[in-house]
Motif scaffolding. Structure first.
Motif, PDB file in Angstrom:
ATOM      1  N   ARG A 107       0.826  -1.208   0.000  1.00 24.71           N
ATOM      2  CA  ARG A 107       0.000   0.000   0.000  1.00 24.71           C
ATOM      3  C   ARG A 107       0.864   1.264   0.000  1.00 24.71           C
ATOM      4  O   ARG A 107       0.497   2.282  -0.599  1.00 24.71           O
ATOM      5  CB  ARG A 107      -0.951  -0.024   1.191  1.00 24.71           C
ATOM      6  N   LYS A 108       2.009   1.211   0.658  1.00 24.11           N
ATOM      7  CA  LYS A 108       2.917   2.363   0.637  1.00 24.11           C
ATOM      8  C   LYS A 108       3.468   2.592  -0.769  1.00 24.11           C
ATOM      9  O   LYS A 108       3.668   3.740  -1.183  1.00 24.11           O
ATOM     10  CB  LYS A 108       4.057   2.148   1.626  1.00 24.11           C
ATOM     11  N   ALA A 109       3.728   1.512  -1.495  1.00 27.15           N
ATOM     12  CA  ALA A 109       4.208   1.647  -2.879  1.00 27.15           C
ATOM     13  C   ALA A 109       3.146   2.323  -3.744  1.00 27.15           C
ATOM     14  O   ALA A 109       3.450   3.187  -4.583  1.00 27.15           O
ATOM     15  CB  ALA A 109       4.574   0.285  -3.444  1.00 27.15           C
ATOM     16  N   ILE A 110       1.877   1.935  -3.530  1.00 21.31           N
ATOM     17  CA  ILE A 110       0.785   2.572  -4.274  1.00 21.31           C
ATOM     18  C   ILE A 110       0.675   4.037  -3.879  1.00 21.31           C
ATOM     19  O   ILE A 110       0.456   4.921  -4.725  1.00 21.31           O
ATOM     20  CB  ILE A 110      -0.540   1.830  -4.012  1.00 21.31           C
ATOM     21  N   ALA A 111       0.855   4.319  -2.569  1.00 26.24           N
ATOM     22  CA  ALA A 111       0.786   5.699  -2.096  1.00 26.24           C
ATOM     23  C   ALA A 111       1.853   6.560  -2.766  1.00 26.24           C
ATOM     24  O   ALA A 111       1.606   7.741  -3.080  1.00 26.24           O
ATOM     25  CB  ALA A 111       0.946   5.741  -0.580  1.00 26.24           C
ATOM     26  N   ALA A 112       3.042   5.999  -2.985  1.00 31.34           N
ATOM     27  CA  ALA A 112       4.115   6.758  -3.651  1.00 31.34           C
ATOM     28  C   ALA A 112       3.699   7.136  -5.072  1.00 31.34           C
ATOM     29  O   ALA A 112       3.965   8.261  -5.529  1.00 31.34           O
ATOM     30  CB  ALA A 112       5.398   5.933  -3.666  1.00 31.34           C
ATOM     31  N   GLU A 113       3.035   6.217  -5.774  1.00 27.84           N
ATOM     32  CA  GLU A 113       2.552   6.539  -7.120  1.00 27.84           C
ATOM     33  C   GLU A 113       1.471   7.614  -7.066  1.00 27.84           C
ATOM     34  O   GLU A 113       1.419   8.508  -7.915  1.00 27.84           O
ATOM     35  CB  GLU A 113       2.004   5.274  -7.789  1.00 27.84           C
ATOM     36  N   LEU A 114       0.612   7.523  -6.061  1.00 28.34           N
ATOM     37  CA  LEU A 114      -0.436   8.532  -5.919  1.00 28.34           C
ATOM     38  C   LEU A 114       0.155   9.916  -5.641  1.00 28.34           C
ATOM     39  O   LEU A 114      -0.362  10.932  -6.110  1.00 28.34           O
ATOM     40  CB  LEU A 114      -1.391   8.144  -4.797  1.00 28.34           C
ATOM     41  N   ARG A 115       1.249   9.973  -4.889  1.00 27.64           N
ATOM     42  CA  ARG A 115       1.916  11.255  -4.632  1.00 27.64           C
ATOM     43  C   ARG A 115       2.406  11.880  -5.939  1.00 27.64           C
ATOM     44  O   ARG A 115       2.315  13.099  -6.136  1.00 27.64           O
ATOM     45  CB  ARG A 115       3.087  11.056  -3.680  1.00 27.64           C
ATOM     46  N   ASN A 116       2.941  11.037  -6.815  1.00 26.74           N
ATOM     47  CA  ASN A 116       3.400  11.557  -8.115  1.00 26.74           C
ATOM     48  C   ASN A 116       2.229  12.064  -8.947  1.00 26.74           C
ATOM     49  O   ASN A 116       2.325  13.103  -9.614  1.00 26.74           O
ATOM     50  CB  ASN A 116       4.145  10.461  -8.882  1.00 26.74           C
ATOM     51  N   ILE A 117       1.118  11.332  -8.909  1.00 25.90           N
ATOM     52  CA  ILE A 117      -0.076  11.779  -9.635  1.00 25.90           C
ATOM     53  C   ILE A 117      -0.587  13.079  -9.047  1.00 25.90           C
ATOM     54  O   ILE A 117      -1.003  13.995  -9.774  1.00 25.90           O
ATOM     55  CB  ILE A 117      -1.156  10.684  -9.594  1.00 25.90           C
ATOM     56  N   GLU A 118      -0.556  13.196  -7.718  1.00 29.65           N
ATOM     57  CA  GLU A 118      -0.976  14.427  -7.040  1.00 29.65           C
ATOM     58  C   GLU A 118      -0.159  15.623  -7.529  1.00 29.65           C
ATOM     59  O   GLU A 118      -0.711  16.676  -7.856  1.00 29.65           O
ATOM     60  CB  GLU A 118      -0.796  14.250  -5.533  1.00 29.65           C
ATOM     61  N   THR A 119       1.167  15.439  -7.620  1.00 30.25           N
ATOM     62  CA  THR A 119       2.037  16.519  -8.094  1.00 30.25           C
ATOM     63  C   THR A 119       1.726  16.880  -9.541  1.00 30.25           C
ATOM     64  O   THR A 119       1.678  18.060  -9.914  1.00 30.25           O
ATOM     65  CB  THR A 119       3.510  16.101  -7.966  1.00 30.25           C
ATOM     66  N   SER A 120       1.512  15.847 -10.358  1.00 31.45           N
ATOM     67  CA  SER A 120       1.222  16.079 -11.779  1.00 31.45           C
ATOM     68  C   SER A 120      -0.084  16.840 -11.964  1.00 31.45           C
ATOM     69  O   SER A 120      -0.148  17.813 -12.733  1.00 31.45           O
ATOM     70  CB  SER A 120       1.163  14.737 -12.508  1.00 31.45           C
ATOM     71  N   ILE A 121      -1.137  16.436 -11.254  1.00 31.27           N
ATOM     72  CA  ILE A 121      -2.434  17.101 -11.400  1.00 31.27           C
ATOM     73  C   ILE A 121      -2.373  18.521 -10.847  1.00 31.27           C
ATOM     74  O   ILE A 121      -2.984  19.444 -11.400  1.00 31.27           O
ATOM     75  CB  ILE A 121      -3.534  16.282 -10.710  1.00 31.27           C
ATOM     76  N   PHE A 122      -1.635  18.702  -9.740  1.00 36.96           N
ATOM     77  CA  PHE A 122      -1.482  20.054  -9.186  1.00 36.96           C
ATOM     78  C   PHE A 122      -0.880  20.989 -10.231  1.00 36.96           C
ATOM     79  O   PHE A 122      -1.317  22.137 -10.386  1.00 36.96           O
ATOM     80  CB  PHE A 122      -0.595  20.001  -7.939  1.00 36.96           C
ATOM     81  N   ASP A 123       0.112  20.499 -10.965  1.00 41.68           N
ATOM     82  CA  ASP A 123       0.722  21.300 -12.024  1.00 41.68           C
ATOM     83  C   ASP A 123      -0.284  21.584 -13.138  1.00 41.68           C
ATOM     84  O   ASP A 123      -0.344  22.707 -13.665  1.00 41.68           O
ATOM     85  CB  ASP A 123       1.948  20.569 -12.574  1.00 41.68           C
TER      86      ASP A 123
END
Length: 404
Positions: A107-123
């Motif tokens: 689940r932490k590995a999935i969370a790391a991918e979600l963090r990257n998606i969060e950064t991308s969408i924020f941009d």
């Protein structure tokens, strides 16, 4: 009749100047490609030409406006498509995170991918056009529309609800942008939950009815009532819930769970409470949650999905899937609106092009020179001018002294 020498030469000069002026006028018509060199030539036609020129100039401005509008809408369409793709990826990850065989490491590995998606969408939510204006900020196009609030640990849309319009015809105005509040702003509300005592009695925490929980919490806050609860067991299967102010609520343990206002607290089968035991929990003030905050909350829940979380990440996954579906629907509706505006714009461009052709033809009929007629008049007036020169030259030499 007797003619003085001055009068004779003046009449000759007048004749030459008249011929010269007429010749010059025809030459100007051919050079300027118009038969109306001044308002005096055709007062009515001149006023009609001025009106047609204004209409043609207006259509040319509408054409430039349509190019600007198309660029804006195509850019927005591309950004919305990218955001939708990112959310689809986040949704897939949320489904994976719900796999019962996954442990906290997965689940932490999935969370790391979600963090990257969060950064991308924020941009992407703060995307700008070629002039540096923010696409999704409404009228406040020089202000970054999406910001992160450290106090609430949530993203906030700080733009307005405005839509800038661009004129494509005398009566047609189309929005050139969509505010972020429409595309990806608030989709739900978040309620923070915390076990404040007796958590050894609790195996798992689940939100069974998010709307009921939020409604009850907001009603309590509005009334000034507390949102801290104590569950006191009056027997192995019975309990009372007390908030310190309102009347006590009684209940019966069902399927090993204590349920109250959209919350289900599953008891630890290895440490079941007895009469006189208790546990307590607290509900935080509901916070509006947009797309980015939802992704962030999901990532945080997965990162903290250890034994102390009491399985709360499972409820967060369910929330995320519901909210992702809502956001995707909102984005799809916005993209459809952009596509509809592009279709209207194309129709307006075709209509303006047709009107421009009609206006230019009308202007040509009124003012454009007829080259065949003008060239014929030019040759005729050159002949007249040349003949006038020769006649004046020969007549000016006549004298009685030539015959003495």
């Amino acid at each position: 009749m007797r003619l003085s020498t001055n009068l004779f030469f003046q009449r000759g000069l007048d004749s030459l100047q008249t011929s010269q002026n007429q010749l010059d006028k025809i030459q100007q018509m051919l050079t300027k490609q118009t038969k109306i060199l001044s308002p005096a030539d055709d007062p009515i036609g001149n006023s009609q030409v001025l009106a047609l020129n204004e209409k043609i100039g207006q259509n040319e401005q509408f054409e430039r406006n349509s190019v600007t509008l198309e660029n804006n809408l195509r850019r927005e369409e591309s950004v919305l498509s990218s955001i939708t793709d990112a959310i689809q990826k986040a949704r897939t990850l949320a489904v994976q995170a719900g796999n019962g065989s996954y442990d906290q490491t997965n689940r932490k590995a999935i969370a790391a991918e979600l963090r990257n998606i969060e950064t991308s969408i924020f941009d992407l939510t703060n995307a700008q056009d070629e002039s540096g204006e923010y696409i999704f900020a409404g009228y406040q196009n020089r202000t970054q529309p999406m910001e992160f609030n450290d106090a609430d640990q949530a993203y906030e849309y700080v733009g307005d609800q405005g839509q800038r319009t661009i004129q494509l015809s005398p009566t047609l105005y189309l929005p050139a942008n969509d505010p972020g509040s429409r595309a990806f702003s608030n989709v739900s509300k978040r309620v923070d939950f915390e076990l404040t005592g007796g958590n050894n009695f609790i195996e798992k925490v689940e939100v069974t009815d998010r709307d009921a929980l939020i409604a009850d919490t907001e009603a309590r806050i509005d009334a000034g009532d507390p949102t801290d609860f104590t569950v006191n067991f009056t027997g192995p299967d019975t309990y009372e819930i007390d908030d310190g102010v309102n009347p006590v609520v009684t209940g019966t343990v069902t399927d090993g769970k204590v349920e109250y206002n959209g919350m289900a607290l599953e008891l630890n089968p290895d440490n079941m409470p007895a009469a006189g035991d208790s546990f307590s929990y607290s509900i935080g003030e509901p916070v509006s949650r947009n797309l980015l905050t939802q992704i962030r909350d999901l990532a945080t829940a997965l990162e903290e999905s250890g034994p102390e979380s009491k399985g709360f990440h499972e409820s967060e996954i369910a929330f995320a899937l519901d909210d992702f579906n809502t956001v995707i629907s909102d984005l799809t509706d916005t993209q459809a609106s952009v596509g509809a505006r592009l279709n209207v714009m194309d129709n307006a461009k075709l209509s303006n092009a047709d009107i421009e052709i009609v206006n230019k033809k009308a202007r040509a009929d009124i003012s454009d020179v007829d080259y065949s007629e003008a060239v014929t008049d030019l040759v005729k007036n050159e002949t007249i001018y040349s003949a006038a020169q020769q006649v004046f030259s020969r007549v000016s030499r006549l004298s009685l002294f030539d015959y003495l």
